[in-house]
Design a protein around this motif. Structure first.
Motif, short mmCIF file in Angstrom:
data_model
loop_
_atom_site.label_atom_id
_atom_site.label_comp_id
_atom_site.label_asym_id
_atom_site.label_seq_id
_atom_site.Cartn_x
_atom_site.Cartn_y
_atom_site.Cartn_z
N SER A 2 27.32 32.83 26.95
CA SER A 2 28.38 32.81 25.97
C SER A 2 28.85 31.42 25.43
CB SER A 2 29.53 33.36 27.19
OG SER A 2 30.71 33.38 26.18
N THR A 3 29.50 31.50 24.61
CA THR A 3 30.06 30.16 23.62
C THR A 3 31.47 30.07 24.25
OG1 THR A 3 30.63 31.36 21.94
CG2 THR A 3 28.40 30.53 21.82
N MET A 4 32.04 30.78 24.86
CA MET A 4 33.29 30.87 25.19
C MET A 4 33.43 30.21 26.77
SD MET A 4 36.34 33.84 26.01
CE MET A 4 36.59 34.01 24.38
N VAL A 5 34.24 29.22 27.01
CA VAL A 5 34.28 28.63 28.40
C VAL A 5 35.71 29.07 28.85
CG1 VAL A 5 34.61 26.55 29.46
CG2 VAL A 5 32.96 26.85 27.62
N LYS A 6 35.53 29.71 30.13
CA LYS A 6 36.86 30.09 30.58
C LYS A 6 37.07 29.28 31.95
CE LYS A 6 36.77 35.00 29.36
NZ LYS A 6 36.57 36.24 29.72
N ARG A 7 36.07 28.82 32.65
CA ARG A 7 36.18 27.92 33.70
C ARG A 7 35.30 26.45 33.57
NH1 ARG A 7 35.72 29.69 39.43
NH2 ARG A 7 33.45 30.21 38.61
N VAL A 8 36.14 25.59 34.09
CA VAL A 8 35.38 24.09 34.42
C VAL A 8 35.36 23.90 35.67
CG1 VAL A 8 35.18 21.83 33.46
CG2 VAL A 8 35.96 23.73 31.64
N VAL A 9 34.21 23.84 36.34
CA VAL A 9 34.00 23.70 37.59
C VAL A 9 33.57 22.33 38.02
CG1 VAL A 9 32.93 24.43 40.02
CG2 VAL A 9 33.59 26.20 38.29
N VAL A 10 34.45 21.52 38.79
CA VAL A 10 34.01 20.11 38.93
C VAL A 10 33.72 19.91 40.28
CG1 VAL A 10 34.73 17.65 38.49
CG2 VAL A 10 35.35 19.68 36.89
N GLU A 28 37.47 18.66 29.19
CA GLU A 28 36.69 19.83 28.68
C GLU A 28 37.60 21.02 28.77
OE1 GLU A 28 33.66 20.16 27.24
OE2 GLU A 28 33.65 17.96 26.85
N ALA A 29 38.14 21.22 29.95
CA ALA A 29 39.02 22.24 30.24
C ALA A 29 40.32 22.57 29.14
CB ALA A 29 39.70 22.24 31.62
N ALA A 30 40.83 21.41 28.77
CA ALA A 30 41.88 21.30 27.80
C ALA A 30 41.29 21.83 26.48
CB ALA A 30 42.55 19.98 27.76
N ARG A 31 40.26 21.14 25.99
CA ARG A 31 39.54 21.34 24.89
C ARG A 31 39.18 22.92 24.50
NH1 ARG A 31 34.19 20.72 22.19
NH2 ARG A 31 33.12 20.59 24.45
N ALA A 87 48.25 20.86 34.01
CA ALA A 87 46.86 21.70 33.82
C ALA A 87 46.86 22.91 34.62
CB ALA A 87 45.55 20.58 34.04
N ARG A 88 46.23 23.77 34.11
CA ARG A 88 46.13 25.17 34.89
C ARG A 88 44.69 24.55 35.74
NH1 ARG A 88 44.44 29.40 31.04
NH2 ARG A 88 42.78 29.63 32.61
#
Length: 153
Positions: A2-10, A28-31, A87-88
């Motif tokens: 998918s091109t949609m990003v819902k979660r950025v795991v760090v 990245e999460a903010a973007r 941030a969420r």
């Protein structure tokens, strides 16, 4: 993918590289207007095998868990000044090998996994393997590798 990003795991271990990864993950999460998910994977001192042979008492296990939680909170404070910083964010500690835990946490097709370059040195990599290399090989989502020098002032 998918091109949609819902979660950025760090991946966060408290090292300079993981703090840099956390900052980049927050960008990245903010973007993408995504949820930021810092994850700290940990194992008992001596490793799982030692704990299986001679299990630690419950109060010692609770201490290990509190220490793991504190490591994650300190890294977030170092990265942002305060935990959350508007941030969420969903913080998570996992008792598991780091590479496996991160790949499992970032298993969705709308996830992005961000890891630091480690910076622990060759002896640590020899004994424990490279978490970033494991993630690059096994993740089913995009992986962003952040070098600790990327975050230098």
């Amino acid at each position: 993918m998918s091109t949609m990003v819902k979660r950025v795991v760090v991946g966060v271990d408290g090292s300079r590289g993981s703090v840099a990864a956390l900052r980049r993950g927050a960008q990245e999460a903010a973007r993408h207007q995504a949820l930021l998910c810092p994850v700290h994977a940990w194992a008992p001192p001596g490793g799982e095998a030692a704990d299986a042979v001679q299990p630690a008492p419950a109060d010692v296990r609770a201490h290990w868990e509190r220490d793991a939680d504190a490591t994650l909170v300190r890294a977030c404070q170092e990265a942002f000044g305060t935990v959350g910083n508007g941030a969420r964010m969903l913080l998570r500690t996992v008792r598991a090998p780091a590479g496996m835990a991160l790949v499992a946490c970032a298993a969705g097709d709308t996830d992005v996994l961000v890891v630091g370059d480690g910076g622990h040195g060759p002896l640590h990599r020899l004994l424990h393997g490279s978490v970033s290399r494991y993630c690059l090989r096994h993740a089913h989502c995009p992986v962003l590798l952040v070098h600790s020098t990327d975050d230098a002032p």
